[in-house]
Design an enzyme around this catalytic site. Structure first.
Site, short mmCIF file in Angstrom:
data_model
loop_
_atom_site.label_atom_id
_atom_site.label_comp_id
_atom_site.label_asym_id
_atom_site.label_seq_id
_atom_site.Cartn_x
_atom_site.Cartn_y
_atom_site.Cartn_z
N ASN A 9 0.71 0.35 47.25
CA ASN A 9 0.34 1.70 47.70
C ASN A 9 0.78 1.80 49.16
OD1 ASN A 9 -0.79 4.08 48.48
ND2 ASN A 9 -2.92 3.40 48.30
N LYS A 11 0.77 4.38 51.03
CA LYS A 11 -0.02 5.37 51.78
C LYS A 11 0.92 6.27 52.59
CE LYS A 11 -3.84 2.14 51.62
NZ LYS A 11 -5.07 1.63 52.20
N GLU A 167 -11.64 -1.18 44.47
CA GLU A 167 -11.30 -1.34 45.88
C GLU A 167 -12.57 -1.16 46.71
OE1 GLU A 167 -6.80 -0.58 46.51
OE2 GLU A 167 -7.89 1.26 46.88
N GLY A 173 -7.95 -2.54 54.44
CA GLY A 173 -7.34 -2.50 55.77
C GLY A 173 -8.15 -3.23 56.83
N SER A 213 -7.25 -5.71 51.22
CA SER A 213 -6.74 -6.85 51.99
C SER A 213 -6.15 -7.96 51.11
CB SER A 213 -7.81 -7.40 52.94
OG SER A 213 -8.19 -6.41 53.87
P1 13P Z 1 -5.05 -2.90 52.15
O1 13P Z 1 -4.32 -3.86 51.24
O2 13P Z 1 -4.25 -2.51 53.36
O3 13P Z 1 -6.43 -3.39 52.46
O4 13P Z 1 -5.23 -1.52 51.33
C1 13P Z 1 -5.74 -1.58 50.04
C2 13P Z 1 -5.59 -0.24 49.43
O5 13P Z 1 -6.23 0.71 49.82
C3 13P Z 1 -4.62 -0.10 48.33
O6 13P Z 1 -4.77 1.12 47.68
#
Ligand code: 13P
Length: 249
Positions: A9, A11, A167, A173, A213
């Site tokens: 993802n 984002k 999640e 993050g 993470s």
């Molecule tokens: P991170 O891997 O940066 O923690 O993000 C996870 C996430 O939100 C994937 O959709």
């Protein structure tokens, strides 16, 4: 059991040029992987060129969001038929950033999951508790509600096309991954809830992936757990080498 599924993802990151370069490397290095499914979810602006690169590569394309209406006066929105038209196979639904920053509730998540399925897109429905909810002992109540309301009226025939992504918001993050035991405990609970609604056999066939993470050094431990079928990777999916290591865990 389902094949391991590793999804990126991106984002609100990556220009079209960066996305195309990444997708080309991915298609070269991981063309026609037999033993796992790989999905990337670039930003909307990169979907079309990336779809052209991934065509026939065996790597799948996902969108990060869409609107449940088929079309009309919805300025700024993108519909499921538009995503299908350019070759998207999957779509993220109800990511915690959409829930927290853009006010999406289980009701909208449910409309999107149902619309995606009707259009032939496979929804990756994201669920997870916040730190406050975990610390006040409400994790399982919150998840049960997200599952029940988010998947309301989805037919047992369709549930095989749905992926659940657990999640925990406190792990996104932050560098704080849930321990493998914490993640497995929740994944087992999610499978039981799916079993309660759709039947045990369907629950066994439903992919439940973990996000929060995920990194090259923790993916193997997570994937060793019986109820963890894959990963939804944010930050570590933006760097080719690190995402490649996660795919090859
Ligand atoms: P991170 O891997 O940066 O923690 O993000 C996870 C996430 O939100 C994937 O959709």
């Amino acid at each position: 059991m389902t094949k391991p599924l590793i999804a990126a993802n991106w984002k609100m990151n990556m220009t079209t040029g960066e996305s195309v370069t990444f997708a080309k490397r991915l298609a070269e290095e991981f063309a026609r992987l037999e033993d796992r499914d790989v999905i990337i979810a670039p930003p909307f602006t990169a979907l079309y060129p990336v779809a052209e690169i991934l065509r026939n590569s065996g790597i799948h394309l996902a969108a990060q969001n869409f609107h449940w209406e088929k079309g009309g006066a919805y300025t700024g929105e993108i519909s499921a038929p538009m995503l299908c038209d350019i070759g998207c196979r999957y779509v993220l639904v109800g990511h915690s950033e959409r829930r927290i920053l853009f006010g999406e509730r289980n009701e909208e998540v449910n409309k999107k999951a149902a619309t995606a399925l009707a259009a032939g897109l496979k929804p990756i429905v994201c669920i997870g508790e916040t730190l406050g909810e975990r610390e006040s002992g409400r994790t399982f109540d919150i998840l049960a509600r997200q599952i029940k309301e988010g998947l309301n009226n989805i037919s047992p025939d369709d549930i095989e096309s749905v992926t659940l992504a657990y999640e925990p918001v406190w792990a996104i993050g932050t560098g704080k991954t849930a321990t493998t035991e914490q993640a497995e405990e929740v994944h087992r609970f999610i499978r039981e809830e799916i079993g309660g609604i759709f039947g045990k056999a369907k629950a066994g066939e439903t992919a439940i992936i973990y996000g929060g993470s995920v990194k090259p050094d923790n993916i193997a431990g997570l994937m060793d757990q019986p109820d963890i079928n894959g990963a939804l990777v944010g930050g570590a999916s933006l760097d080719f080498e690190s995402f490649a290591k996660i795919i090859k865990y």
